[in-house]
Design a protein around this motif. Structure first.
Motif, PDB file in Angstrom:
ATOM      1  N   ALA A 127       8.237   0.710 -14.588  1.00  0.00           N
ATOM      2  CA  ALA A 127       7.281   1.726 -14.131  1.00  0.00           C
ATOM      3  C   ALA A 127       6.035   1.073 -13.535  1.00  0.00           C
ATOM      4  CB  ALA A 127       6.896   2.647 -15.288  1.00  0.00           C
ATOM      5  N   VAL A 128       5.617  -0.043 -14.113  1.00  0.00           N
ATOM      6  CA  VAL A 128       4.456  -0.762 -13.571  1.00  0.00           C
ATOM      7  C   VAL A 128       4.805  -1.370 -12.215  1.00  0.00           C
ATOM      8  CG1 VAL A 128       2.929  -2.748 -13.910  1.00  0.00           C
ATOM      9  CG2 VAL A 128       3.434  -1.218 -15.824  1.00  0.00           C
ATOM     10  N   PHE A 129       5.998  -1.955 -12.114  1.00  0.00           N
ATOM     11  CA  PHE A 129       6.420  -2.531 -10.832  1.00  0.00           C
ATOM     12  C   PHE A 129       6.456  -1.454  -9.750  1.00  0.00           C
ATOM     13  CE2 PHE A 129      10.057  -3.951  -8.055  1.00  0.00           C
ATOM     14  CZ  PHE A 129       9.322  -4.911  -7.369  1.00  0.00           C
ATOM     15  N   ALA A 130       7.001  -0.280 -10.086  1.00  0.00           N
ATOM     16  CA  ALA A 130       7.047   0.822  -9.114  1.00  0.00           C
ATOM     17  C   ALA A 130       5.643   1.257  -8.711  1.00  0.00           C
ATOM     18  CB  ALA A 130       7.816   2.003  -9.714  1.00  0.00           C
ATOM     19  N   GLY A 131       4.723   1.267  -9.667  1.00  0.00           N
ATOM     20  CA  GLY A 131       3.338   1.627  -9.350  1.00  0.00           C
ATOM     21  C   GLY A 131       2.701   0.657  -8.386  1.00  0.00           C
ATOM     22  N   PHE A 132       2.943  -0.633  -8.589  1.00  0.00           N
ATOM     23  CA  PHE A 132       2.382  -1.625  -7.676  1.00  0.00           C
ATOM     24  C   PHE A 132       3.055  -1.563  -6.297  1.00  0.00           C
ATOM     25  CE2 PHE A 132       0.517  -3.837 -11.387  1.00  0.00           C
ATOM     26  CZ  PHE A 132      -0.749  -4.059 -10.862  1.00  0.00           C
ATOM     27  N   LEU A 133       4.340  -1.185  -6.259  1.00  0.00           N
ATOM     28  CA  LEU A 133       4.996  -1.013  -4.955  1.00  0.00           C
ATOM     29  C   LEU A 133       4.338   0.114  -4.169  1.00  0.00           C
ATOM     30  CD1 LEU A 133       8.805  -1.419  -5.770  1.00  0.00           C
ATOM     31  CD2 LEU A 133       7.278  -3.051  -4.636  1.00  0.00           C
ATOM     32  N   ARG A 134       3.940   1.187  -4.872  1.00  0.00           N
ATOM     33  CA  ARG A 134       3.230   2.276  -4.187  1.00  0.00           C
ATOM     34  C   ARG A 134       1.877   1.797  -3.673  1.00  0.00           C
ATOM     35  NH1 ARG A 134       5.816   5.239  -8.344  1.00  0.00           N
ATOM     36  NH2 ARG A 134       4.038   5.011  -9.750  1.00  0.00           N
ATOM     37  N   VAL A 135       1.220   0.940  -4.451  1.00  0.00           N
ATOM     38  CA  VAL A 135      -0.055   0.376  -4.011  1.00  0.00           C
ATOM     39  C   VAL A 135       0.142  -0.455  -2.747  1.00  0.00           C
ATOM     40  CG1 VAL A 135      -1.864  -1.289  -4.616  1.00  0.00           C
ATOM     41  CG2 VAL A 135      -1.104   0.387  -6.303  1.00  0.00           C
ATOM     42  N   ARG A 136       1.233  -1.222  -2.685  1.00  0.00           N
ATOM     43  CA  ARG A 136       1.517  -2.042  -1.492  1.00  0.00           C
ATOM     44  C   ARG A 136       1.581  -1.192  -0.232  1.00  0.00           C
ATOM     45  NH1 ARG A 136       4.722  -6.855  -1.539  1.00  0.00           N
ATOM     46  NH2 ARG A 136       6.234  -5.834  -0.192  1.00  0.00           N
ATOM     47  N   ARG A 137       2.180  -0.005  -0.373  1.00  0.00           N
ATOM     48  CA  ARG A 137       2.363   0.839   0.811  1.00  0.00           C
ATOM     49  C   ARG A 137       1.073   1.475   1.291  1.00  0.00           C
ATOM     50  NH1 ARG A 137       7.311   2.099  -1.916  1.00  0.00           N
ATOM     51  NH2 ARG A 137       6.391   3.921  -2.914  1.00  0.00           N
ATOM     52  N   ARG A 138       0.150   1.754   0.362  1.00  0.00           N
ATOM     53  CA  ARG A 138      -1.046   2.487   0.781  1.00  0.00           C
ATOM     54  C   ARG A 138      -2.332   1.658   0.736  1.00  0.00           C
ATOM     55  NH1 ARG A 138      -0.257   4.905  -4.544  1.00  0.00           N
ATOM     56  NH2 ARG A 138      -1.972   4.317  -5.934  1.00  0.00           N
ATOM     57  N   ARG A 139      -2.204   0.380   0.301  1.00  0.00           N
ATOM     58  CA  ARG A 139      -3.399  -0.429   0.087  1.00  0.00           C
ATOM     59  C   ARG A 139      -4.118  -0.684   1.399  1.00  0.00           C
ATOM     60  NH1 ARG A 139      -4.763  -5.995  -1.444  1.00  0.00           N
ATOM     61  NH2 ARG A 139      -2.849  -6.682  -0.463  1.00  0.00           N
ATOM     62  N   SER A 140      -5.465  -0.631   1.344  1.00  0.00           N
ATOM     63  CA  SER A 140      -6.293  -0.878   2.525  1.00  0.00           C
ATOM     64  C   SER A 140      -6.987  -2.216   2.372  1.00  0.00           C
ATOM     65  CB  SER A 140      -7.337   0.229   2.685  1.00  0.00           C
ATOM     66  OG  SER A 140      -8.191   0.262   1.569  1.00  0.00           O
ATOM     67  N   PRO A 141      -7.364  -2.892   3.477  1.00  0.00           N
ATOM     68  CA  PRO A 141      -8.038  -4.184   3.399  1.00  0.00           C
ATOM     69  C   PRO A 141      -9.298  -4.185   2.557  1.00  0.00           C
ATOM     70  CG  PRO A 141      -7.263  -3.782   5.620  1.00  0.00           C
ATOM     71  CD  PRO A 141      -7.034  -2.513   4.849  1.00  0.00           C
ATOM     72  N   PRO A 142     -10.148  -3.119   2.583  1.00  0.00           N
ATOM     73  CA  PRO A 142     -11.347  -3.177   1.744  1.00  0.00           C
ATOM     74  C   PRO A 142     -11.047  -3.330   0.262  1.00  0.00           C
ATOM     75  CG  PRO A 142     -11.563  -1.449   3.400  1.00  0.00           C
ATOM     76  CD  PRO A 142     -10.150  -1.937   3.468  1.00  0.00           C
TER      77      PRO A 142
END
Length: 323
Positions: free
Chosen positions: A297-312
């Protein structure tokens, strides 16, 4: 009715009552009675204490649970249910005395705690009278400097070659490492020399990384919200950082805290987590999540962060420095 039976009845009433002062008093008195009578108690009586104190501890605070854990950890045969309960407690002041002193904790339980809890829990396990090879390997891969030093100087810790290979490049105190190796007669001189070279190489890499991160911080400054995130994670570490915290931060959009928390649990610099988030291949991120002992579940959460993460967001976390 015997004094023990009367006290148990009072404890049952206290567990249901809203009077916190009465509740604390009953917990203290029941614990006093257990400690005083422990040498003479039959197994069935120990079971009664085990169940009653466990019920009272359900609504007790960290300070009260920690006081009970400290006292029962010194008993030659502490109540087993309480031992398991306290060992898994997310609050380090509760778990540490039991993890350090109580012998009857299965390796499977110790491994689960070593893979999912914070550094104070790991340090307590590293200080046990006996540490198995499998548990020592997990500590060597996840522990911070205090954990590594406790492990290497513990004559009861069985350090396999894999544990030593994990430990050597990560421990910063070469003197403590060399002393710990010298005390272990089963390590050949040639292997000892190779481990010390690995330790020196690891320190050189750490110095270069620290210098690079220091230059980046000086150039960018540290954003206020990154400082706040660092403070929030530091607080959770003190009371017992675990998977639930990482999942909460990911679910509420607090990416910086999640990054800092993963770095701490995986025992890597924070920039290593950021690099894994930026990598085209998700395997480095999966490796970090597994190293931290966290679930899918944590890995899936970080994968979602990868898709929406912004440079700031990346810049904020990177500028707050390393683990």
């Amino acid at each position: 009715m015997s004094p023990l039976a009367e006290l148990i009845d009072d404890a049952a009433l206290a567990a249901e009552a809203a009077d916190s002062a009465h509740h604390r008093r009953m917990l203290r008195e029941i614990t006093d009675l257990l400690v005083a009578q422990a040498p003479d108690l039959a197994d069935g009586q120990v079971t009664v204490f085990d169940e009653v104190i466990a019920v009272l501890c359900e609504s007790a605070g960290v300070e009260e649970r920690g006081a009970v854990a400290e006292r029962i950890s010194r008993l030659p045969a502490p109540p087993p249910r309480l031992v398991r309960r306290f060992a898994a407690d997310p609050a380090a002041p509760v778990a540490a005395p039991v993890l350090r002193r109580c012998r009857p904790i299965p390796d499977a339980v110790l491994l689960r705690i070593a893979r999912t809890r914070g550094q104070p829990h790991l340090a307590a396990i590293a200080g046990r009278e006996a540490v198995s090879e499998r548990v020592a390997e997990t500590l060597a891969g996840r522990g911070d400097e205090d954990v590594l030093q406790a492990l290497v100087r513990n004559p009861g810790a069985r350090l396999s070659d894999r544990a030593l290979s994990l430990l050597a490049p990560r421990i910063a105190d070469a003197v403590a490492f060399e002393a710990g190796l010298a005390a272990r007669e089963d390590i050949p001189a040639e292997r000892r020399a190779a481990l010390l070279r690995s330790c020196a190489s690891g320190r050189a890499v750490a110095r270069r990384a620290a210098a690079k991160q220091g230059a980046e911080r000086a150039a960018r400054g540290t954003p206020v919200d990154a400082q706040q995130a660092g403070s929030a994670v530091a607080l959770r570490i003190r009371i017992g950082l675990d998977e639930a915290d990482i999942r909460h931060w990911l679910g509420s959009g607090r990416t910086t805290e999640a990054v800092f928390g993963l770095a701490h649990l995986a025992a890597v610099p924070r920039h290593a987590v950021l690099e894994a988030l930026d990598a085209e291949d998700a395997r480095p991120l999966l490796h970090l999540v597994r190293a931290a002992g966290l679930g899918p579940a944590v890995f899936a959460g970080f994968l979602r962060v990868r898709r929406r993460r912004s440079p700031p967001i990346a810049a904020q976390a990177a500028s707050a420095g390393s683990h």
